[in-house]
Design an enzyme around this catalytic site. Structure first.
Site, PDB file in Angstrom:
ATOM      1  N   GLU A 119     -10.305  -7.192  -1.027  1.00  0.00           N
ATOM      2  CA  GLU A 119     -10.183  -6.753   0.368  1.00  0.00           C
ATOM      3  C   GLU A 119     -10.826  -5.371   0.439  1.00  0.00           C
ATOM      4  O   GLU A 119     -10.238  -4.383   0.008  1.00  0.00           O
ATOM      5  CB  GLU A 119      -8.696  -6.662   0.776  1.00  0.00           C
ATOM      6  CG  GLU A 119      -7.955  -7.982   0.760  1.00  0.00           C
ATOM      7  CD  GLU A 119      -8.334  -8.894   1.918  1.00  0.00           C
ATOM      8  OE1 GLU A 119      -9.080  -8.460   2.815  1.00  0.00           O
ATOM      9  OE2 GLU A 119      -7.886 -10.049   1.914  1.00  0.00           O
ATOM     10  N   CYS A 149      -9.618   0.110   7.622  1.00  0.00           N
ATOM     11  CA  CYS A 149     -10.713  -0.781   7.202  1.00  0.00           C
ATOM     12  C   CYS A 149     -11.173  -1.651   8.357  1.00  0.00           C
ATOM     13  O   CYS A 149     -12.347  -1.983   8.458  1.00  0.00           O
ATOM     14  CB  CYS A 149     -10.284  -1.621   6.016  1.00  0.00           C
ATOM     15  SG  CYS A 149      -8.778  -2.544   6.312  1.00  0.00           S
TER      16      CYS A 149
HETATM   17  P1  NAD Z   1     -10.653   2.936  -4.017  1.00  0.00           P
HETATM   18  O1  NAD Z   1     -11.585   1.830  -4.296  1.00  0.00           O
HETATM   19  O2  NAD Z   1     -11.090   4.311  -4.371  1.00  0.00           O
HETATM   20  O3  NAD Z   1      -9.254   2.732  -4.785  1.00  0.00           O
HETATM   21  C1  NAD Z   1      -8.424   1.617  -4.561  1.00  0.00           C
HETATM   22  C2  NAD Z   1      -7.494   1.448  -5.751  1.00  0.00           C
HETATM   23  O4  NAD Z   1      -8.249   1.078  -6.896  1.00  0.00           O
HETATM   24  C3  NAD Z   1      -6.713   2.693  -6.154  1.00  0.00           C
HETATM   25  O5  NAD Z   1      -5.399   2.316  -6.492  1.00  0.00           O
HETATM   26  C4  NAD Z   1      -7.450   3.187  -7.380  1.00  0.00           C
HETATM   27  O6  NAD Z   1      -6.661   3.927  -8.287  1.00  0.00           O
HETATM   28  C5  NAD Z   1      -7.881   1.890  -8.011  1.00  0.00           C
HETATM   29  N1  NAD Z   1      -9.063   1.967  -8.881  1.00  0.00           N
HETATM   30  C6  NAD Z   1     -10.051   2.888  -8.888  1.00  0.00           C
HETATM   31  N2  NAD Z   1     -11.005   2.561  -9.801  1.00  0.00           N
HETATM   32  C7  NAD Z   1     -10.590   1.402 -10.373  1.00  0.00           C
HETATM   33  C8  NAD Z   1     -11.165   0.535 -11.359  1.00  0.00           C
HETATM   34  N3  NAD Z   1     -12.349   0.786 -11.923  1.00  0.00           N
HETATM   35  N4  NAD Z   1     -10.476  -0.582 -11.691  1.00  0.00           N
HETATM   36  C9  NAD Z   1      -9.303  -0.892 -11.100  1.00  0.00           C
HETATM   37  N5  NAD Z   1      -8.716  -0.107 -10.164  1.00  0.00           N
HETATM   38  C10 NAD Z   1      -9.369   1.020  -9.795  1.00  0.00           C
HETATM   39  O7  NAD Z   1     -10.293   2.802  -2.482  1.00  0.00           O
HETATM   40  P2  NAD Z   1      -9.404   3.777  -1.573  1.00  0.00           P
HETATM   41  O8  NAD Z   1     -10.206   5.000  -1.311  1.00  0.00           O
HETATM   42  O9  NAD Z   1      -8.050   3.907  -2.149  1.00  0.00           O
HETATM   43  O10 NAD Z   1      -9.264   2.932  -0.234  1.00  0.00           O
HETATM   44  C11 NAD Z   1     -10.131   3.032   0.839  1.00  0.00           C
HETATM   45  C12 NAD Z   1     -10.993   1.804   0.936  1.00  0.00           C
HETATM   46  O11 NAD Z   1     -10.159   0.650   1.044  1.00  0.00           O
HETATM   47  C13 NAD Z   1     -11.856   1.782   2.170  1.00  0.00           C
HETATM   48  O12 NAD Z   1     -13.135   1.305   1.836  1.00  0.00           O
HETATM   49  C14 NAD Z   1     -11.153   0.773   3.078  1.00  0.00           C
HETATM   50  O13 NAD Z   1     -11.988   0.157   4.007  1.00  0.00           O
HETATM   51  C15 NAD Z   1     -10.610  -0.184   2.075  1.00  0.00           C
HETATM   52  N6  NAD Z   1      -9.490  -0.952   2.622  1.00  0.00           N
HETATM   53  C16 NAD Z   1      -9.655  -2.286   2.832  1.00  0.00           C
HETATM   54  C17 NAD Z   1      -8.623  -3.033   3.376  1.00  0.00           C
HETATM   55  C18 NAD Z   1      -8.775  -4.511   3.594  1.00  0.00           C
HETATM   56  O14 NAD Z   1      -7.766  -5.176   3.721  1.00  0.00           O
HETATM   57  N7  NAD Z   1      -9.978  -5.056   3.647  1.00  0.00           N
HETATM   58  C19 NAD Z   1      -7.408  -2.409   3.684  1.00  0.00           C
HETATM   59  C20 NAD Z   1      -7.272  -1.059   3.460  1.00  0.00           C
HETATM   60  C21 NAD Z   1      -8.320  -0.341   2.913  1.00  0.00           C
END
Ligand code: NAD
Length: 489
Positions: free
Chosen positions: A234, A268
């Site tokens: 997502e 998002c």
């Molecule tokens: P992010 O990708 O930086 O981090 C998300 C999660 O992944 C965090 O818990 C982080 O610690 C973890 N993470 C980071 N690197 C990783 C790796 N290599 N392997 C596994 N886990 C890892 O995203 P964010 O900044 O926390 O969130 C914002 C983004 O999320 C925006 O792009 C937003 O659009 C998206 N988002 C999407 C939805 C949806 O349902 N489509 C909902 C909410 C947010």
């Protein structure tokens, strides 16, 4: 050397709120193994037993709604009313998953077909085992609950890694579940930095449900692929709003403004682009300007700060790029980023190759571009690498326009409404990810199909034997000719 703990901050003041455990890879694997053991007893409770536990959890969340909303507020900086609304939506999904899992996932009898009339055929849905849920910070309870609730209701146990920006929300969720859990390790929370997320993807989990950026999603998918672990991704979006000539323009302006600016634009499925047809563009721009002048960020404002400080550079970059390519400011300007807040920014006539149009900004900004007709609006809406959601404002053609949009969800004459309807799936296409949470599809996502066919009685046209007769061969060929030679099915 990795740290034993890490701090969570108040994004407004930068003050440390609390320290949380930076869970090590070995501890993550241990949690997954314990969850694997617990999953046998959790499945043993059956749909009704799990429903009871999950509805009791709903009760906990509801009773303690002010407590959890305050933690969401403290860690994200969003207004308390937004935090509370988020928690209520999460509770709604948890209740829906608990109540509907049995109906959606129960064993089905399937027709066995003319040639196999001596067999019965059934398909049941089996839980995957342990689902690793990795969450973001922008909706730290609503978003992961879409995976947690649906996984648990389907009979999986869950190990949840919350964002490093909102560990307190994750920790609280784990603690509140333990108040109703019949035994340990059904729902475990592993707080930590990104390395803890990496460890979860490399652990013995049976499925990973990730919500976050497209960049990280690709790493998660790559890591899971090495062990053939299926994933739900997502990711981000660049959601368009289409305003047709027959739209209620005032409503479109009101909703587009809220969709783009609420939660400081960190949604998002929030609006980032508007395509408005020429004939109503003046009216739309005037209305959205009038409304935008009434909102502001801040402690007592309509929305909070950028929760993740590094996002401010991205927002500034997109605003600067739009300005340098000829975009005109309806509201705000290149000086609207005032860390940790960003004032509302609305930019008109931004070239389609600007990063303000092509990339997720994740700030309280909105691009409004005029189009000659709805075909152009649809073409430009689809001309992006993302495909999460969209909104259409049209009194007569909303559905027709919606059908032509390449994305997972569309709201007609509203915005974001699908997120609050638990019975519909949530998820995107293209760079916005794949797989679905919410609704029946969200329950099916955390199970696999298990087929059982059974011989009811033996017949002379048996073909799964070396003793197959010439009569059987003739009969099968004849039957197939009768059924399909006319090409009618
Ligand atoms: P992010 O990708 O930086 O981090 C998300 C999660 O992944 C965090 O818990 C982080 O610690 C973890 N993470 C980071 N690197 C990783 C790796 N290599 N392997 C596994 N886990 C890892 O995203 P964010 O900044 O926390 O969130 C914002 C983004 O999320 C925006 O792009 C937003 O659009 C998206 N988002 C999407 C939805 C949806 O349902 N489509 C909902 C909410 C947010």
């Amino acid at each position: 050397m990795s740290l034993a703990t890490f701090p969570s901050h108040n994004p407004v003041t930068s003050e440390v709120i609390a320290e949380y455990r930076n869970t090590s890879p070995q501890e993550v694997q241990d949690a997954v193994l314990r969850a694997k053991t617990a999953c046998i007893a959790w499945q043993g409770l059956g749909y009704k037993g799990r429903k009871k536990v999950l509805l009791a959890w709903c009760g906990q969340l509801t009773k303690r709604i002010d407590e959890i909303s305050q933690i969401v507020r403290a860690e994200t900086g969003k207004p308390i009313s937004d935090a509370t609304l988020e928690v209520t939506l999460a509770i709604g999904h948890l209740a829906w998953a608990a109540k509907n899992a049995e109906k959606v996932l129960s064993k089905q009898n399937r027709p066995s077909g003319l040639l196999m009339f001596n067999m019965s055929a059934t398909v049941s849905r089996k839980p995957m085992g342990v689902v690793g849920v990795i969450g973001p910070w922008n909706y730290p309870i609503f978003t992961p609950m879409g995976s947690i609730a649906y996984s648990l209701a389907a009979g999986n146990t869950v190990v949840f890694k919350p964002s490093e920006y909102t560990p307190g929300v994750g920790h609280w969720l784990g603690e509140s579940f333990s108040q109703v859990a019949p035994f340990a390790d059904i729902f475990a929370v592993v707080t930590g930095l990104p390395e803890t997320g990496v460890a979860l993807t490399e652990s013995s989990v049976d499925k990973v449900s990730f919500t976050g950026s497209t960049r990280t999603a690709k790493k998660v998918a790559a890591s899971c692929a090495t062990r053939m672990v299926p994933v739900v991704l997502e990711c981000g979006g660049k959601d368009p709003v289409i305003v047709a000539g027959d739209a209620d323009v005032d409503l479109a302006a009101e909703y587009a403004l809220w969709s783009s600016m609420s939660n400081a634009g960190q949604t998002c499925i929030g609006a980032e682009r508007v395509y408005v047809v020429n004939e109503v563009a003046d009216k739309f721009e005037a209305k959205i300007k009038e409304l935008a002048l009434q909102i502001h960020p801040g402690a007592d404002g309509n929305y909070g700060p950028a929760t993740m400080p590094s996002q401010l550079k991205v927002i500034q970059g997109h605003i600067d790029d739009a300005a340098s390519k000829g975009g005109r400011f309806l509201i705000g300007g290149t000086d609207s980023v005032k860390a940790p807040f960003v004032e509302p920014v609305i930019i008109l006539g931004v070239p389609e190759n600007s990063t303000a149009v092509t990339e997720e900004t994740f700030g309280p900004t909105l691009v409004i571009n005029r189009v000659a007709d709805i075909s152009e609006a649809i073409r430009l809406s689809n001309a992006t690498s993302y495909g999460l959601a969209a909104s259409v404002f049209s009194k007569r053609n909303g559905r027709k326009i919606a059908e032509q949009l390449q994305c997972g969800m569309v709201s007609v004459n509203s915005v974001i409404a699908f997120a609050a309807i638990a019975s519909v799936p949530f998820g995107g296409v293209k760079d916005s990810g794949y797989g679905r949470i919410h609704g029946p599809e969200g329950l099916l996502e955390f199970t696999y199909a298990h087929t059982v066919v059974k011989t009811l009685f033996r017949i002379p046209i048996d073909f799964t034997t070396f003793g197959r007769t010439k009569f059987a061969d003739k009969f099968i060929k004849g039957a197939i000719k009768t059924l399909h030679s006319k090409g009618l099915g």
